[in-house]
Design a protein around this motif. Structure first.
Motif, PDB file in Angstrom:
ATOM      1  N   ASP A 188       0.838  -1.194   0.000  1.00  0.00           N
ATOM      2  CA  ASP A 188       0.000   0.000   0.000  1.00  0.00           C
ATOM      3  C   ASP A 188       0.876   1.248   0.000  1.00  0.00           C
ATOM      4  N   SER A 189       0.227   2.386  -0.192  1.00  0.00           N
ATOM      5  CA  SER A 189       0.908   3.660   0.013  1.00  0.00           C
ATOM      6  C   SER A 189       0.884   3.984   1.500  1.00  0.00           C
ATOM      7  N   HIS A 190       1.869   4.769   1.957  1.00  0.00           N
ATOM      8  CA  HIS A 190       1.836   5.225   3.343  1.00  0.00           C
ATOM      9  C   HIS A 190       0.560   6.030   3.590  1.00  0.00           C
ATOM     10  N   VAL A 191      -0.050   5.840   4.746  1.00  0.00           N
ATOM     11  CA  VAL A 191      -1.157   6.683   5.182  1.00  0.00           C
ATOM     12  C   VAL A 191      -0.825   7.169   6.586  1.00  0.00           C
ATOM     13  N   TYR A 192      -0.924   8.489   6.782  1.00  0.00           N
ATOM     14  CA  TYR A 192      -0.625   9.095   8.074  1.00  0.00           C
ATOM     15  C   TYR A 192      -1.891   9.741   8.630  1.00  0.00           C
ATOM     16  N   LEU A 193      -1.992   9.735   9.951  1.00  0.00           N
ATOM     17  CA  LEU A 193      -3.162  10.307  10.607  1.00  0.00           C
ATOM     18  C   LEU A 193      -2.726  11.266  11.707  1.00  0.00           C
ATOM     19  N   LEU A 194      -3.375  12.428  11.774  1.00  0.00           N
ATOM     20  CA  LEU A 194      -3.131  13.420  12.820  1.00  0.00           C
ATOM     21  C   LEU A 194      -4.250  13.368  13.848  1.00  0.00           C
ATOM     22  N   ASP A 195      -3.885  13.274  15.123  1.00  0.00           N
ATOM     23  CA  ASP A 195      -4.866  13.389  16.204  1.00  0.00           C
ATOM     24  C   ASP A 195      -4.981  14.869  16.576  1.00  0.00           C
ATOM     25  N   THR A 196      -6.177  15.319  16.923  1.00  0.00           N
ATOM     26  CA  THR A 196      -6.398  16.734  17.237  1.00  0.00           C
ATOM     27  C   THR A 196      -7.180  16.879  18.537  1.00  0.00           C
ATOM     28  N   PRO A 197      -7.117  18.044  19.180  1.00  0.00           N
ATOM     29  CA  PRO A 197      -7.929  18.269  20.381  1.00  0.00           C
ATOM     30  C   PRO A 197      -9.415  18.298  20.028  1.00  0.00           C
ATOM     31  N   GLY A 198     -10.230  17.815  20.943  1.00  0.00           N
ATOM     32  CA  GLY A 198     -11.666  17.956  20.747  1.00  0.00           C
ATOM     33  C   GLY A 198     -12.063  19.420  20.764  1.00  0.00           C
ATOM     34  N   VAL A 199     -13.024  19.762  19.918  1.00  0.00           N
ATOM     35  CA  VAL A 199     -13.505  21.149  19.834  1.00  0.00           C
ATOM     36  C   VAL A 199     -14.987  21.161  20.176  1.00  0.00           C
ATOM     37  N   PHE A 200     -15.345  21.913  21.218  1.00  0.00           N
ATOM     38  CA  PHE A 200     -16.738  21.984  21.647  1.00  0.00           C
ATOM     39  C   PHE A 200     -17.476  23.056  20.842  1.00  0.00           C
ATOM     40  N   ILE A 201     -18.807  23.015  20.921  1.00  0.00           N
ATOM     41  CA  ILE A 201     -19.639  24.015  20.253  1.00  0.00           C
ATOM     42  C   ILE A 201     -19.539  25.326  21.035  1.00  0.00           C
ATOM     43  N   PRO A 202     -19.338  26.471  20.352  1.00  0.00           N
ATOM     44  CA  PRO A 202     -19.229  27.743  21.080  1.00  0.00           C
ATOM     45  C   PRO A 202     -20.456  28.074  21.918  1.00  0.00           C
ATOM     46  N   TYR A 203     -21.635  27.646  21.464  1.00  0.00           N
ATOM     47  CA  TYR A 203     -22.853  27.925  22.219  1.00  0.00           C
ATOM     48  C   TYR A 203     -23.863  26.816  21.958  1.00  0.00           C
ATOM     49  N   VAL A 204     -24.448  26.274  23.027  1.00  0.00           N
ATOM     50  CA  VAL A 204     -25.450  25.213  22.917  1.00  0.00           C
ATOM     51  C   VAL A 204     -26.802  25.802  23.282  1.00  0.00           C
ATOM     52  N   PRO A 205     -27.653  26.109  22.299  1.00  0.00           N
ATOM     53  CA  PRO A 205     -28.932  26.763  22.602  1.00  0.00           C
ATOM     54  C   PRO A 205     -29.859  25.918  23.477  1.00  0.00           C
ATOM     55  N   ASP A 206     -29.786  24.596  23.331  1.00  0.00           N
ATOM     56  CA  ASP A 206     -30.725  23.694  23.995  1.00  0.00           C
ATOM     57  C   ASP A 206     -30.095  23.099  25.259  1.00  0.00           C
ATOM     58  N   ALA A 207     -30.715  23.341  26.407  1.00  0.00           N
ATOM     59  CA  ALA A 207     -30.191  22.817  27.669  1.00  0.00           C
ATOM     60  C   ALA A 207     -30.149  21.290  27.669  1.00  0.00           C
ATOM     61  N   THR A 208     -31.131  20.657  27.026  1.00  0.00           N
ATOM     62  CA  THR A 208     -31.152  19.197  26.968  1.00  0.00           C
ATOM     63  C   THR A 208     -29.949  18.662  26.212  1.00  0.00           C
ATOM     64  N   ALA A 209     -29.559  19.358  25.132  1.00  0.00           N
ATOM     65  CA  ALA A 209     -28.372  18.952  24.376  1.00  0.00           C
ATOM     66  C   ALA A 209     -27.127  19.029  25.252  1.00  0.00           C
ATOM     67  N   MET A 210     -27.047  20.066  26.079  1.00  0.00           N
ATOM     68  CA  MET A 210     -25.903  20.202  26.984  1.00  0.00           C
ATOM     69  C   MET A 210     -25.874  19.045  27.976  1.00  0.00           C
ATOM     70  N   LEU A 211     -27.021  18.627  28.477  1.00  0.00           N
ATOM     71  CA  LEU A 211     -27.086  17.497  29.398  1.00  0.00           C
ATOM     72  C   LEU A 211     -26.621  16.210  28.717  1.00  0.00           C
ATOM     73  N   LYS A 212     -27.037  16.012  27.481  1.00  0.00           N
ATOM     74  CA  LYS A 212     -26.625  14.812  26.744  1.00  0.00           C
ATOM     75  C   LYS A 212     -25.113  14.784  26.545  1.00  0.00           C
ATOM     76  N   LEU A 213     -24.537  15.912  26.128  1.00  0.00           N
ATOM     77  CA  LEU A 213     -23.103  15.976  25.896  1.00  0.00           C
ATOM     78  C   LEU A 213     -22.330  15.768  27.194  1.00  0.00           C
ATOM     79  N   ALA A 214     -22.835  16.353  28.279  1.00  0.00           N
ATOM     80  CA  ALA A 214     -22.174  16.190  29.574  1.00  0.00           C
ATOM     81  C   ALA A 214     -22.266  14.742  30.053  1.00  0.00           C
TER      82      ALA A 214
END
Length: 339
Positions: A188-214
């Motif tokens: 095969d050809s070489h394949v490289y992968l970069l790991d990155t920091p998780g990026v959260f949503i700047p603003y979560v309008p729905d409180a229920t969504a915040m509970l699910k993510l937490a």
């Protein structure tokens, strides 16, 4: 005569919940990802199978567009309900993302990891580069990016884990160096992968969504009170099946009753035999995250909810200002709690 148990129809709206976890290393990481986009051939975006709609981050799509993208729903093993329901849900998600390919993964399942490696080989075979194909794995905090990278490296080149993982978000704070996941010595050809920091949503309008993510661990456990998260988990368990906690208590909508029963059975007691409610709530949450209190989806996935996720309502100017203040407050709280 025993009364029939009726689970709560809705969880109470909590306007006081934080609506952001967009920290400094999220912003810095996203900025760095943009600078690396020109040398990246494929984006692998991870989302949590338990919250397939809520773990979408439009900021990543907007900032990292213009590259081939594979969507990987991780932690499939923790969200597996009846097989038929899974297949229906997965077909809807694949249709939503078309023409981008979609895969569903448990990083401990070799066949799931092999499918992703096969996708990477196909991308490399169609590439004209002589320096190898470069991929970048992105997603919300703690959705399994580093675990996926380790699994791909282990199966692809037979090497040990290279990325640190942990139960709390923020283990990966900087973009890693390129890690080889496919070696050309195998034809095969070489394949490289970069790991990155998780990026959260700047603003979560729905409180229920915040509970699910937490609840899924996308924010530090110090951000939302453990008893509040445990109460939301109880609400979700009752929707799935009240028998999930039958070893501790009969069906109930009272989180304090359940936590008291769990504390007594597991020995989480303070001086004088008083139940340690907070530590028991944390234990309950962590046990669910590991699959010990049921394996089910928190999002309702159907044509209507997918349409809503695909066309989110943009926050108003006042909400955006509020989000900025909230982000500062949450960032300070996280720093006080140890980052």
């Amino acid at each position: 005569m025993a009364t029939t148990f009726a689970p709560r129809a809705a969880f109470p709206v909590l306007d006081s919940l934080p609506r952001s976890y967009f920290l400094g290393h999220h912003r810095a990481g996203l900025s760095k990802m943009k600078t690396l986009l020109s040398t990246t051939d494929v984006i692998i975006e991870c989302r949590d199978y338990r919250v397939p709609l809520t773990s979408r981050n439009p900021l990543l799509e907007e900032s990292l567009g213009g590259r081939a993208r594979l969507i990987v729903y991780t932690k499939r093993d923790l969200g597996c309900a009846e097989r038929g329901n899974n297949l229906k849900r997965e077909r809807l998600l694949q249709k939503w993302h078309h023409p981008s390919p979609v895969m569903f993964s448990d990083h401990k399942e070799r066949r799931d990891i092999r499918r992703i490696l096969d996708f990477a080989r196909e991308q490399a075979a169609n590439s004209s580069t002589i320096t190898g194909t470069r991929m970048m794995v992105v997603g919300m905090p703690n959705v399994g990016k580093s675990s996926l990278l380790n699994a791909l490296r282990g199966l692809g080149v037979g090497k040990g884990r290279v990325a640190r993982t942990g139960a709390q978000p923020g283990v990966t704070r900087k973009i890693s160096t390129s890690v080889k996941i496919i070696d050309c010595s195998e034809g095969d050809s070489h394949v490289y992968l970069l790991d990155t920091p998780g990026v959260f949503i700047p603003y979560v309008p729905d409180a229920t969504a915040m509970l699910k993510l937490a609840l899924c661990g996308c924010v530090k456990d110090s951000i939302i009170a453990p008893t509040t998260l445990a109460d939301y988990l109880l609400f979700q368990m009752n929707k799935a099946s009240p028998t999930l906690y039958s070893e501790f208590h009969e069906p109930t909508n009272d989180i304090l009753e359940l936590l008291t029963a769990i504390a007594q059975k597991t020995g989480r007691l303070q001086k004088g035999g008083t139940p340690d409610i907070e530590s028991t709530a944390i234990w309950m949450i962590q046990r669910w995250r590991s699959g010990g209190l049921g394996r089910f989806i928190l999002d309702d996935v159907d044509a209507e909810t997918i349409n809503e996720a695909a066309n989110p309502v943009a926050p108003s100017l006042s909400q955006a200002r509020k989000a900025g203040k909230e982000a500062i407050r949450v960032r300070n709280a996280a720093r006080y709690a140890g980052g």
